[in-house]
Design a protein around this motif. Structure first.
Motif, PDB file in Angstrom:
ATOM      1  N   TRP A  78      49.441  43.098  -0.294  1.00 39.16           N
ATOM      2  CA  TRP A  78      49.512  42.367  -1.560  1.00 39.16           C
ATOM      3  C   TRP A  78      50.620  42.932  -2.444  1.00 39.16           C
TER       4      TRP A  78
ATOM      5  N   HIS B  50      53.976  42.037  -1.102  1.00 44.37           N
ATOM      6  CA  HIS B  50      54.208  40.612  -1.377  1.00 44.37           C
ATOM      7  C   HIS B  50      54.732  40.429  -2.805  1.00 44.37           C
TER       8      HIS B  50
ATOM      9  N   ALA C  77      58.830  39.108  -4.586  1.00 43.80           N
ATOM     10  CA  ALA C  77      59.007  37.954  -5.463  1.00 43.80           C
ATOM     11  C   ALA C  77      59.833  38.331  -6.684  1.00 43.80           C
TER      12      ALA C  77
ATOM     13  N   ASP D 123      60.902  33.161  -4.839  1.00 43.75           N
ATOM     14  CA  ASP D 123      59.612  32.743  -5.382  1.00 43.75           C
ATOM     15  C   ASP D 123      58.527  33.724  -4.938  1.00 43.75           C
ATOM     16  N   ASP D 124      57.270  33.398  -5.216  1.00 42.30           N
ATOM     17  CA  ASP D 124      56.163  34.299  -4.898  1.00 42.30           C
ATOM     18  C   ASP D 124      55.994  34.542  -3.405  1.00 42.30           C
ATOM     19  N   ASP D 125      56.449  33.617  -2.578  1.00 44.57           N
ATOM     20  CA  ASP D 125      56.347  33.776  -1.132  1.00 44.57           C
ATOM     21  C   ASP D 125      57.541  34.509  -0.540  1.00 44.57           C
ATOM     22  N   GLY D 126      58.481  34.912  -1.373  1.00 46.14           N
ATOM     23  CA  GLY D 126      59.672  35.603  -0.893  1.00 46.14           C
ATOM     24  C   GLY D 126      60.764  34.665  -0.429  1.00 46.14           C
ATOM     25  N   ARG D 127      60.571  33.352  -0.587  1.00 47.75           N
ATOM     26  CA  ARG D 127      61.597  32.384  -0.203  1.00 47.75           C
ATOM     27  C   ARG D 127      62.627  32.280  -1.324  1.00 47.75           C
TER      28      ARG D 127
ATOM     29  N   ARG E 296      65.049  30.912  -4.146  1.00 48.86           N
ATOM     30  CA  ARG E 296      64.984  29.769  -5.053  1.00 48.86           C
ATOM     31  C   ARG E 296      66.399  29.254  -5.288  1.00 48.86           C
TER      32      ARG E 296
END
Length: 122
Positions: A5, A8, A12, A32-36, A38
């Motif tokens: 957690w 993760h 972000a 973003d929060d998922d590490g993708r 933006r």
């Protein structure tokens, strides 16, 4: 579970490829929060946030990998904003300011002159 957690959350947000230095280019990465990444996010910087001399400057819009290049023009405290997400950073000097070096040299010369004057009187 907690470690996953925390890692993760660390992925972000706003990060830098290298620490921001005055006059040296760096890359701001927005995820973003998922590490993708933006893409298409407007990135701005506020120099001296909260002070009367506050200055806001647009850095640019992130590319498909969530990256935008930034060359800090003002050293000191700054706040990088991607959308509504802020990140407080400190822009360090790449080298010592000329005024500081000059002041140190003048203080050293004054000390040498005072020492010479004191030794001459003895």
């Amino acid at each position: 579970m907690t470690v996953l957690w925390l890692s993760h959350l660390a992925m972000a947000g706003i990060t830098f490829e290298s620490p921001p230095l005055h006059g040296a280019p760096t890359v701001v990465v927005v995820a973003d929060d998922d590490g993708r990444p933006r893409a298409g996010e407007t990135v701005r910087v506020v120099h001296r946030p909260g002070l009367s001399g506050e200055q806001e400057q647009a850095i640019g819009i992130t590319d498909g990998r969530g990256r935008v290049r930034w060359t800090p023009a003002v050293p000191g405290r700054a706040e990088v904003r991607a959308g509504q997400e802020p990140l407080e950073v400190r822009v360090a000097w790449a080298r010592a300011p000329l005024g500081t070096v000059l002041l140190l040299v003048l203080c050293a010369l004054a000390g040498i002159v005072a020492l010479g004057h004191g030794l001459r009187r003895a």
